[in-house]
Each structure stands twice: as structure tokens, then as C-alpha cells.
Design a protein around this motif. Structure first.
Motif, PDB file in Angstrom:
ATOM      1  N   SER A  77      45.978  56.628  27.645  1.00 25.05           N
ATOM      2  CA  SER A  77      46.464  57.792  28.394  1.00 25.05           C
ATOM      3  C   SER A  77      46.183  57.635  29.885  1.00 25.05           C
ATOM      4  O   SER A  77      46.991  58.049  30.724  1.00 25.05           O
ATOM      5  CB  SER A  77      45.809  59.070  27.867  1.00 25.05           C
ATOM      6  N   GLN A 127      51.435  58.569  38.458  1.00 25.94           N
ATOM      7  CA  GLN A 127      51.025  58.845  39.845  1.00 25.94           C
ATOM      8  C   GLN A 127      51.649  57.849  40.810  1.00 25.94           C
ATOM      9  O   GLN A 127      52.081  58.223  41.909  1.00 25.94           O
ATOM     10  CB  GLN A 127      49.498  58.800  39.945  1.00 25.94           C
ATOM     11  N   LYS A 133      48.848  57.825  32.932  1.00 26.88           N
ATOM     12  CA  LYS A 133      48.644  58.728  34.064  1.00 26.88           C
ATOM     13  C   LYS A 133      48.728  57.975  35.387  1.00 26.88           C
ATOM     14  O   LYS A 133      49.372  58.437  36.351  1.00 26.88           O
ATOM     15  CB  LYS A 133      47.282  59.416  33.938  1.00 26.88           C
TER      16      LYS A 133
END
Length: 445
Positions: free
Chosen positions: A291, A299, A295
Motif C-alpha cells: 500500500s 503522490q 501511495k
């Protein structure tokens, strides 16, 4: 004159981004608003036009780019991308890495959109750059050129397919004929361009957050079988759906299911789920680690998506301002070869609007009346329009911004690299189309 407005807007955009160092997202929106006002779009309508352009562009690309970036980062953080890159180096050697990238891009790019194939292959290119310490453009530019050629020249990509329908041309024959032009022309430019002095002078770095910085030991990486299987899964799903669509017709549940899982967002979502398991719990990595990879990829993609969306807003302002209609009316009375006319109109529209799809659809509408009495093969006309639509990719093309951001280039360097290669591809493609028509006539096909 609308074309003067386009030219001035491009110059202003370049000044804002190169001299004043204004953020690309803000610069694109600012110029889009100014062009909208000059072209007579009411101030009360401009926000809606901008929103529609951003929404249409992001709607088409966010799922593809976002999911593709996550798959690439998960593969990179697990060592799968390094495993594939290492195997490519073993088979081809550092000297032939460009050839390997071209062959990979052409095989994948025959059926996959430029953006989809790009985000699938680019993690491998980044890893090869890191392992070999080669220039990023030395490895990545051949991939991009090969993908651009496949996407713009050949069905089942949307532009050529739409034109084939307009000209009542055979999609299968268009693909068959087009391969004789696209493969040699694309391969030639893909291997030549990184060797040109003005390209070799560029030495961009890999954008932060899009690839793992870690170098894995051999026993830390997943097997080649799993690595390749996950990398090729979206290719198989999307290509399978495209081939099924060409080969079968009807209205049944199986065809609908194949089309569903073969759509780019669904195929990449399924691939991400498989990657999360295959390069997570299966090899001892926790879901929290996987995860975190997703992420970080999201970003890193935020500004890229914003810039691409703003490029869509700029394009939509040009379309709503009536520039495509102006070009269509201005070229309506030209008396030249329908092949050259179709190519030229597509190229002009591409320069003015940035959208290859708008360019090919409009150009085919202008050239359609000329086809009936010309004796030109409809498949050749499709290729002529498609070749024209790849020319002069610049700041009003959202694909230009994707290329710029992924390869971490300045606007001027992106113009030097991408605008030049797309223009030469278009010109060589036109030459190939003219030769093809002569060959078909000689063979009485």
C-alpha cells in the motif's frame, strides 16, 4: 486570424514556462483563458469550457496513468522490474537495449493506446537506466517513438479506426498495409533520434517517486515467470479484447465480458490486484508495504496529472473557439492530390488543436468527397490522414506533457525531442503512403 492566435498563445506559453518559470499547470490555464477571450468565448462560459477540457482529458487518462503507475511502483519495489530489466540485458546486452525496447514497444503498441503501453513499459526503462547508468532518453526515447508510431498509424487505435469507418475502408487491410510503413519508419526514427547531437546533449534524471531506488540481490527478487506474467497481463487482456472485437461480432454475454476485462482501466485494475498479491503476501511482503508503494506512486503522479489535465483544457478552448471549423473552410477549395490534402489538413489541425483524434476526424470529413472520383485506395487514405495527425506534437497536446513529465525535461527540450520526432515520422509516413499507392496500382490491387 485563428492560426495567428494559436501561434501567439504557444509563444506566450513558452515565455511563461521557460523565462518566468511559471508552473506548467497554471501557465496552461492562464493561456487557455486568454485564448478563450480572444476567440470570442463568453467569460461566463470559459470556466465550463476549461472544466470540460480537464474532465475529458483526466477522465481518459487518470485511471490508466494512475493504475499503471501503481503497478509499476509495486513491481519496482518488489524487484520484479529489475528482474525483467536484468533478463533483457542478459539476452540483448547493453549494446542492443534500444532494439529490445523498440521491439517490446511495437509488439505491445499494436493494440494498446500510447498512454497505456507507456505506463506499462516505462518502469522497465527506468530500471534499465538505473542498472546500466545510461542516459534516460537513450533508453526511453526509442520506446516512446515506437509507441507513437503504432498508436498514430494503425488500427485498432481510435483515430485510424474512426477514419476507416468514414472512408468505408477495411480495418484489416489498413492494419496490414500500415505495418509495412509503421515498422520500418518507426524503428528507423527510434534508433536514430537518441543518437542526434541535440538529443544526446540532454541528460534528464528519472522523476522522483516513480521507480524504486533500491538495487536488489538476485535472491531478493521474484522469479522471471511471475514478473513477466504480471507485466504482460494487461497486454494480453487488452490485446485479446481488440482481436476479439475485430474477429467476432454479435451481442452475447461472452463478448461483453471480454470487452469489459479488456478495457484499459479494468485490465490495469485487475493487474494491480494480481501484483499486490504476487509481489506482496506471496513473497512475504506485507499489505502495508505494498500500500505504501501505491501511495508513493499516486503522490508522484499528482502534478503530472494536473499538467495533462490543463493541456486538455487548452485543447478544448481551441476547439470551442472554432479553429477546426476555420481550417476546414479555408482548405475546402484546395486542388491537390487527395492523399497530400488529407495529410496536410490533419497536420494543420494537429498543430492548431493538439488532438490527433479531432485532427483525423475533421481531415477525413474534408477529404471524403475527393475520394470517390480519385481512384485512391480507401485504406491508403486512412493511412495518409493518420500519418498527418502525428505531426508537430507540442504544448497543446496532452501527450506532449506526459512525455515531458515522465522524462523530466524542460519545455524546450521536450519540443526539441518530441516535436521533431513526431514531425519527421509524419513526413516519412506520407512518403511511405505515396509509395504504397503506387505499388498497389502497379499490382492492380
Amino acid at each position: 486570424m485563428p492560426l495567428v492566435v494559436v501561434g501567439i498563445s504557444v509563444l506566450v506559453l513558452l515565455v511563461l514556462m521557460t523565462k518566468l518559470r511559471l508552473n506548467g499547470f497554471a501557465a496552461l490555464l492562464l493561456v487557455a483563458v486568454a485564448v478563450g477571450l480572444v476567440q470570442g468565448i463568453g467569460p461566463e462560459k470559459i470556466p465550463d469550457v476549461l472544466a470540460e477540457g480537464i474532465g475529458g482529458q483526466i477522465g481518459d487518462t487518470m485511471l490508466t496513468i494512475g493504475l499503471g503507475a501503481m503497478v509499476g511502483r509495486v513491481m519496482g519495489d518488489s524487484g520484479a522490474a529489475q528482474r525483467i530489466a536484468g533478463r533483457l540485458l542478459e539476452v540483448c546486452g547493453p549494446r542492443w537495449v534500444q532494439v529490445a525496447m523498440v521491439l517490446t514497444a511495437m509488439l505491445i503498441g499494436v493494440t494498446m493506446f500510447y498512454e497505456v503501453a507507456f505506463v506499462i513499459i516505462v518502469p522497465i526503462a527506468f530500471t534499465l537506466v538505473r542498472v546500466t547508468r545510461a542516459n534516460l532518453l537513450w533508453v526511453g526515447l526509442p520506446m516512446s517513438i515506437a509507441l507513437s508510431t503504432m498508436h498514430s498509424f494503425l488500427p485498432p487505435h481510435p483515430g485510424p479506426t474512426a477514419v476507416a469507418a468514414t472512408f468505408h475502408a477495411s480495418v484489416g487491410l489498413t492494419l496490414f498495409y500500415g505495418l509495412f510503413i509503421a515498422v520500418p519508419v518507426g524503428a528507423f526514427i527510434a534508433l536514430l533520434w537518441p543518437r542526434l547531437p541535440f538529443v544526446r546533449a540532454m541528460n534528464p534524471s528519472i522523476p522522483k517517486g516513480l521507480v524504486s531506488e533500491r538495487v536488489f540481490e538476485d535472491d531478493e527478487m521474484p522469479g522471471l515467470g511471475w514478473s513477466l506474467s504480471v507485466a504482460l497481463l494487461p497486454v494480453v487482456l487488452i490485446a485479446g479484447a481488440a482481436v476479439t472485437d475485430l474477429a467476432a461480432s454479435g451481442d452475447n454475454g461472452l463478448l461483453h465480458f471480454i470487452a469489459f476485462i479488456g478495457s484499459a482501466p479494468i485490465a490495469l485494475l485487475l493487474t494491480l490486484l494480481v501484483a499486490i498479491w504476487a509481489f506482496g503476501p506471496r513473497i512475504g511482503r506485507s499489505l502495508a508495504e505494498v500500500s505504501a508503494s501505491c501511495k508513493e506512486a499516486a503522490q508522484a503522479m499528482a502534478m503530472i496529472l494536473l499538467v495533462i489535465g490543463a493541456g486538455g483544457a487548452f485543447k478544448n478552448v481551441l476547439v470551442e473557439g472554432g479553429i477546426s471549423d476555420y481550417i476546414k473552410d479555408a482548405t475546402d477549395g484546395w486542388s491537390i492530390s487527395p492523399i497530400i490534402l488529407a495529410w496536410l489538413i490533419a497536420a494543420i489541425l494537429r498543430v492548431a488543436l493538439g488532438s490527433a483524434t479531432v485532427a483525423v476526424v475533421t481531415a477525413s470529413g474534408v477529404a471524403l468527397p475527393l475520394l470517390a472520383g480519385s481512384g485512391v485506395h480507401p485504406e491508403v487514405m486512412v493511412l495518409a490522414v493518420s500519418c498527418g495527425s502525428i505531426a508537430f506534437s507540442h504544448v497543446n497536446d496532452p501527450g506532449f506533457w506526459m512525455f515531458k513529465e515522465y522524462f523530466n525535461l524542460s519545455v524546450l527540450d521536450a519540443i526539441k525531442a518530441r516535436t521533431t520526432y513526431t514531425t519527421v515520422l509524419a513526413i516519412l509516413g506520407l512518403g511511405g503512403v505515396l509509395v504504397l499507392e503506387q505499388v498497389l496500382d502497379a499490382l492492380s490491387i
